[in-house]
Write a protein that holds these residues in place. Structure first.
Motif, PDB file in Angstrom:
ATOM      1  N   GLN A  78      -9.388   1.389 -10.926  1.00 18.83           N
ATOM      2  CA  GLN A  78     -10.777   1.178 -11.342  1.00 18.83           C
ATOM      3  C   GLN A  78     -10.872   0.541 -12.730  1.00 18.83           C
ATOM      4  OE1 GLN A  78     -12.084   5.252 -10.876  1.00 18.83           O
ATOM      5  NE2 GLN A  78     -12.683   4.913  -8.748  1.00 18.83           N
ATOM      6  N   LEU A  79      -9.767   0.579 -13.468  1.00 16.53           N
ATOM      7  CA  LEU A  79      -9.760  -0.017 -14.808  1.00 16.53           C
ATOM      8  C   LEU A  79      -9.294  -1.473 -14.792  1.00 16.53           C
ATOM      9  CD1 LEU A  79      -8.125   3.003 -16.680  1.00 16.53           C
ATOM     10  CD2 LEU A  79     -10.507   2.279 -16.841  1.00 16.53           C
ATOM     11  N   LEU A  80      -8.641  -1.864 -13.700  1.00 18.04           N
ATOM     12  CA  LEU A  80      -8.127  -3.237 -13.600  1.00 18.04           C
ATOM     13  C   LEU A  80      -9.276  -4.218 -13.376  1.00 18.04           C
ATOM     14  CD1 LEU A  80      -5.011  -2.587 -11.330  1.00 18.04           C
ATOM     15  CD2 LEU A  80      -4.980  -3.252 -13.751  1.00 18.04           C
ATOM     16  N   PRO A  81      -9.049  -5.502 -13.649  1.00 11.80           N
ATOM     17  CA  PRO A  81     -10.088  -6.485 -13.342  1.00 11.80           C
ATOM     18  C   PRO A  81     -10.435  -6.460 -11.852  1.00 11.80           C
ATOM     19  CG  PRO A  81      -8.260  -7.490 -14.550  1.00 11.80           C
ATOM     20  CD  PRO A  81      -7.843  -6.099 -14.214  1.00 11.80           C
ATOM     21  N   GLU A  82     -11.665  -6.770 -11.533  1.00 14.09           N
ATOM     22  CA  GLU A  82     -12.132  -6.796 -10.147  1.00 14.09           C
ATOM     23  C   GLU A  82     -11.218  -7.645  -9.263  1.00 14.09           C
ATOM     24  OE1 GLU A  82     -14.812  -6.143  -6.927  1.00 14.09           O
ATOM     25  OE2 GLU A  82     -14.612  -5.130  -8.855  1.00 14.09           O
ATOM     26  N   GLN A  83     -10.616  -8.685  -9.857  1.00 10.42           N
ATOM     27  CA  GLN A  83      -9.792  -9.612  -9.049  1.00 10.42           C
ATOM     28  C   GLN A  83      -8.454  -8.999  -8.621  1.00 10.42           C
ATOM     29  OE1 GLN A  83     -11.129 -10.360 -12.099  1.00 10.42           O
ATOM     30  NE2 GLN A  83     -11.278 -12.576 -12.381  1.00 10.42           N
ATOM     31  N   VAL A  84      -8.021  -7.925  -9.275  1.00  7.56           N
ATOM     32  CA  VAL A  84      -6.701  -7.354  -8.947  1.00  7.56           C
ATOM     33  C   VAL A  84      -6.885  -6.155  -8.022  1.00  7.56           C
ATOM     34  CG1 VAL A  84      -4.582  -6.308  -9.832  1.00  7.56           C
ATOM     35  CG2 VAL A  84      -5.732  -8.105 -11.146  1.00  7.56           C
ATOM     36  N   GLU A  85      -6.417  -6.289  -6.802  1.00  2.32           N
ATOM     37  CA  GLU A  85      -6.482  -5.180  -5.846  1.00  2.32           C
ATOM     38  C   GLU A  85      -5.103  -4.554  -5.706  1.00  2.32           C
ATOM     39  OE1 GLU A  85      -7.526  -4.090  -1.196  1.00  2.32           O
ATOM     40  OE2 GLU A  85      -7.462  -6.185  -1.823  1.00  2.32           O
ATOM     41  N   LEU A  86      -5.057  -3.228  -5.746  1.00  2.00           N
ATOM     42  CA  LEU A  86      -3.803  -2.516  -5.479  1.00  2.00           C
ATOM     43  C   LEU A  86      -3.843  -1.985  -4.049  1.00  2.00           C
ATOM     44  CD1 LEU A  86      -3.233  -0.581  -8.831  1.00  2.00           C
ATOM     45  CD2 LEU A  86      -2.172  -2.712  -8.066  1.00  2.00           C
ATOM     46  N   ILE A  87      -2.873  -2.412  -3.248  1.00  2.00           N
ATOM     47  CA  ILE A  87      -2.761  -1.973  -1.852  1.00  2.00           C
ATOM     48  C   ILE A  87      -1.669  -0.911  -1.800  1.00  2.00           C
ATOM     49  CG2 ILE A  87      -2.127  -2.710   0.479  1.00  2.00           C
ATOM     50  CD1 ILE A  87      -3.167  -5.505  -0.232  1.00  2.00           C
ATOM     51  N   HIS A  88      -1.982   0.215  -1.177  1.00  2.00           N
ATOM     52  CA  HIS A  88      -1.017   1.316  -1.160  1.00  2.00           C
ATOM     53  C   HIS A  88       0.016   1.096  -0.051  1.00  2.00           C
ATOM     54  CE1 HIS A  88      -4.123   2.664  -3.708  1.00  2.00           C
ATOM     55  NE2 HIS A  88      -4.926   3.088  -2.748  1.00  2.00           N
ATOM     56  N   GLY A  89       1.270   1.210  -0.406  1.00  2.00           N
ATOM     57  CA  GLY A  89       2.349   0.891   0.529  1.00  2.00           C
ATOM     58  C   GLY A  89       2.859   2.096   1.304  1.00  2.00           C
ATOM     59  N   PRO A  90       3.933   1.880   2.086  1.00  2.00           N
ATOM     60  CA  PRO A  90       4.418   2.932   2.998  1.00  2.00           C
ATOM     61  C   PRO A  90       5.475   3.851   2.388  1.00  2.00           C
ATOM     62  CG  PRO A  90       5.582   0.897   3.435  1.00  2.00           C
ATOM     63  CD  PRO A  90       4.648   0.613   2.269  1.00  2.00           C
ATOM     64  N   GLY A  91       5.587   3.854   1.046  1.00  2.00           N
ATOM     65  CA  GLY A  91       6.711   4.561   0.430  1.00  2.00           C
ATOM     66  C   GLY A  91       6.506   6.044   0.245  1.00  2.00           C
ATOM     67  N   CYS A  92       6.083   6.722   1.289  1.00  2.00           N
ATOM     68  CA  CYS A  92       5.988   8.185   1.264  1.00  2.00           C
ATOM     69  C   CYS A  92       6.925   8.696   2.351  1.00  2.00           C
ATOM     70  CB  CYS A  92       4.552   8.624   1.523  1.00  2.00           C
ATOM     71  SG  CYS A  92       4.432  10.328   2.077  1.00  2.00           S
ATOM     72  N   PRO A  93       8.039   9.333   1.975  1.00  2.00           N
ATOM     73  CA  PRO A  93       9.048   9.694   2.979  1.00  2.00           C
ATOM     74  C   PRO A  93       8.541  10.638   4.049  1.00  2.00           C
ATOM     75  CG  PRO A  93       9.540  10.689   0.836  1.00  2.00           C
ATOM     76  CD  PRO A  93       8.405   9.744   0.621  1.00  2.00           C
ATOM     77  N   VAL A  94       7.715  11.597   3.644  1.00  2.00           N
ATOM     78  CA  VAL A  94       7.191  12.557   4.616  1.00  2.00           C
ATOM     79  C   VAL A  94       6.287  11.834   5.622  1.00  2.00           C
ATOM     80  CG1 VAL A  94       5.715  14.586   4.872  1.00  2.00           C
ATOM     81  CG2 VAL A  94       7.345  14.470   2.987  1.00  2.00           C
ATOM     82  N   CYS A  95       5.483  10.885   5.093  1.00  2.00           N
ATOM     83  CA  CYS A  95       4.488  10.215   5.939  1.00  2.00           C
ATOM     84  C   CYS A  95       5.123   9.332   7.009  1.00  2.00           C
ATOM     85  CB  CYS A  95       3.568   9.344   5.085  1.00  2.00           C
ATOM     86  SG  CYS A  95       2.814  10.220   3.714  1.00  2.00           S
ATOM     87  N   VAL A  96       6.256   8.710   6.704  1.00  2.00           N
ATOM     88  CA  VAL A  96       6.813   7.738   7.645  1.00  2.00           C
ATOM     89  C   VAL A  96       7.830   8.345   8.601  1.00  2.00           C
ATOM     90  CG1 VAL A  96       6.379   5.798   6.093  1.00  2.00           C
ATOM     91  CG2 VAL A  96       8.636   6.905   6.067  1.00  2.00           C
ATOM     92  N   THR A  97       8.130   9.640   8.432  1.00  2.00           N
ATOM     93  CA  THR A  97       9.060  10.284   9.371  1.00  2.00           C
ATOM     94  C   THR A  97       8.406  10.313  10.756  1.00  2.00           C
ATOM     95  OG1 THR A  97       9.955  11.650   7.606  1.00  2.00           O
ATOM     96  CG2 THR A  97      10.352  12.406   9.859  1.00  2.00           C
ATOM     97  N   PRO A  98       9.054   9.712  11.759  1.00  2.00           N
ATOM     98  CA  PRO A  98       8.388   9.558  13.064  1.00  2.00           C
ATOM     99  C   PRO A  98       8.051  10.886  13.723  1.00  2.00           C
ATOM    100  CG  PRO A  98      10.504   8.405  13.022  1.00  2.00           C
ATOM    101  CD  PRO A  98      10.400   9.161  11.744  1.00  2.00           C
ATOM    102  N   LEU A  99       6.975  10.868  14.459  1.00  2.00           N
ATOM    103  CA  LEU A  99       6.530  12.063  15.177  1.00  2.00           C
ATOM    104  C   LEU A  99       7.631  12.600  16.089  1.00  2.00           C
ATOM    105  CD1 LEU A  99       4.180  13.950  15.674  1.00  2.00           C
ATOM    106  CD2 LEU A  99       3.304  12.354  17.372  1.00  2.00           C
ATOM    107  N   GLU A 100       8.389  11.706  16.706  1.00  2.00           N
ATOM    108  CA  GLU A 100       9.458  12.139  17.612  1.00  2.00           C
ATOM    109  C   GLU A 100      10.499  12.980  16.859  1.00  2.00           C
ATOM    110  OE1 GLU A 100      11.656   9.015  19.420  1.00  2.00           O
ATOM    111  OE2 GLU A 100      12.656  10.375  20.804  1.00  2.00           O
ATOM    112  N   VAL A 101      10.807  12.589  15.620  1.00  2.00           N
ATOM    113  CA  VAL A 101      11.787  13.348  14.832  1.00  2.00           C
ATOM    114  C   VAL A 101      11.196  14.702  14.434  1.00  2.00           C
ATOM    115  CG1 VAL A 101      13.152  13.372  12.705  1.00  2.00           C
ATOM    116  CG2 VAL A 101      12.919  11.258  14.009  1.00  2.00           C
ATOM    117  N   ILE A 102       9.900  14.714  14.075  1.00  2.00           N
ATOM    118  CA  ILE A 102       9.248  15.998  13.748  1.00  2.00           C
ATOM    119  C   ILE A 102       9.315  16.917  14.976  1.00  2.00           C
ATOM    120  CG2 ILE A 102       7.087  17.127  13.033  1.00  2.00           C
ATOM    121  CD1 ILE A 102       7.899  15.253  10.873  1.00  2.00           C
TER     122      ILE A 102
END
Ligand code: SF4
Length: 384
Positions: free
Chosen positions: A48-72
């Motif tokens: 929210q402090l960055l210029p309006e032109q700069v968008e931060l896109i959140h990536g997939p780097g959360c280990p818990v989140c990307v562990t496949p359902l099949e493995v869980i």
């Protein structure tokens, strides 16, 4: 506190922000790869402090989140066996599988234990020779070396009742997959500094050159994030696309050779499924042939698993940066950290959890939102 407070200095943050505001002339979309970086960004309101032109896109780097359902689901099956002590870091216990989680297995009598290190699980195996002890080995290049070392130790000490349920993933193939996606809007990356402290920077120049994106190795404190953004934006404005190290206090170009050697000894590269994303070629590790005896998937033949994701959960789109968490209709209503529908609401590094923890009073779910539209959190209606 050394190495933390000096990287949260408001005056230095203001100067970095001034520099970014003075540099930007056009819209740019940057992806922070790691969920730890996402939490810093949302917690401190950096986006929210960055210029309006700069968008931060959140990536997939959360280990818990990307562990496949099949493995869980495999973990749930193995943990339910009466001859098994199932050990895991605490954040995996509430990750929903198909219909239940590890907490539920424990409440039903399963011996599920929270440990703080894979070596704790090895100790439990030594103390319980009549039981099979399984450690849930998930995560990126950061958690893979200690897990590799533990399997190496188990083999060396002849502890045969210890095995690893492996779901390790690698960052560079994920960056490749993101860039190849037709819906990709990412023009530059803030790479995960801790991953590079292990693996070095050698895998990134080819990616940066081929996709013409700057990749800035970035740390986790507010000033680290701002410096990463500043360097990435400066490159983009100049038409450059190189690999830059903005986390030199922790990252050497060659990484940690001892950790890399341990990974190469114990693991081999394999294709891996990422939850919500799908299979990414060469994006993971499995135990190599020499250590296959300690592979829980081989030791326990778990078959007949039918996975089922909740239809309303859009964590796959969140993980690919296609929507922000509040664009999911379940955000903060049917999905909360107490009753999570997806792993991104459970994990301490999940984007949905970050938005819930730090922004839920500012945000309402955006019903029927255009998934490609940029969110404007400060303008969203407050929750009643
Ligand atoms: S808010 Fe909940 S249901 Fe929606 S994407 Fe995130 S985890 Fe899934």
């Amino acid at each position: 506190m050394k190495y933390i407070e000096e990287f949260q200095d408001p005056e230095l943050a203001r100067r970095l922000l001034d520099d970014i505001h003075a540099t930007v002339t056009r819209p740019w979309a940057l992806m922070e790869v790691c969920g730890g970086q996402t939490h810093t960004i949302i917690r401190h309101g950096i986006d929210q402090l960055l210029p309006e032109q700069v968008e931060l896109i959140h990536g997939p780097g959360c280990p818990v989140c990307v562990t496949p359902l099949e493995v869980i689901d495999k973990a749930l099956e193995i943990a339910s066996r009466p001859d098994v002590i199932f050990c895991s870091f605490g954040d995996m216990l509430r990750v929903p599988g198909t219909g239940r989680d590890l907490f539920q297995v424990r409440s039903e009598g399963g011996d599920v234990r929270v440990v703080y290190s894979p070596l704790d699980a090895l100790k439990i195996a030594r103390q319980n020779p009549g039981k099979e002890v399984v450690f849930f080995g998930i995560g990126f290049e950061t958690t893979a070396p200690p897990n590799a070392m533990t399997v190496h130790q188990a083999r060396k000490l002849g502890i045969r009742n210890f095995s690893l349920l492996v779901s390790h993933v690698r960052v560079p193939p994920a960056i490749e997959a993101i860039m190849q996606s037709p819906s990709c809007r990412v023009q530059g990356f803030l790479a995960a500094g801790h991953v590079c402290s292990v693996m070095g920077m050698g895998e990134y120049p080819e990616l940066a050159a081929r996709h013409q994106v700057p990749i800035v190795v970035t740390g986790f404190e507010p000033l680290d994030i701002l410096e990463g953004v500043r360097r990435a934006v400066r490159q983009l404005e100049r038409g450059e696309h190189t690999v830059d190290n903005a986390y030199a206090r922790a990252v050497r170009p060659e990484g940690n050779p001892a950790a890399i050697a341990m990974l190469e000894d114990v693991f081999e590269v394999t294709d891996r499924a990422w939850r919500g994303i799908g299979v990414i070629p060469d994006s993971g590790w499995r135990l190599s042939e020499r250590y296959r005896d300690h592979d829980a998937e081989h030791r326990f033949s778990v078959t007949g698993i039918t996975t089922r994701e909740p239809a309303e959960c859009r964590s796959g789109e969140v993980l690919q940066g296609l929507i922000k968490p509040n664009q999911c209709e379940a955000f903060g209503t049917t999905c909360t950290p107490r009753n999570p529908l997806g792993a991104t609401m459970v994990s301490s590094e999940g984007a949905c959890a970050a938005y819930y923890l730090y922004r839920r009073l500012d945000l309402a779910p955006v019903r029927g939102a255009d998934p490609t539209a940029r969110t404007t959190p400060l303008e969203a209606s407050p929750v009643a």
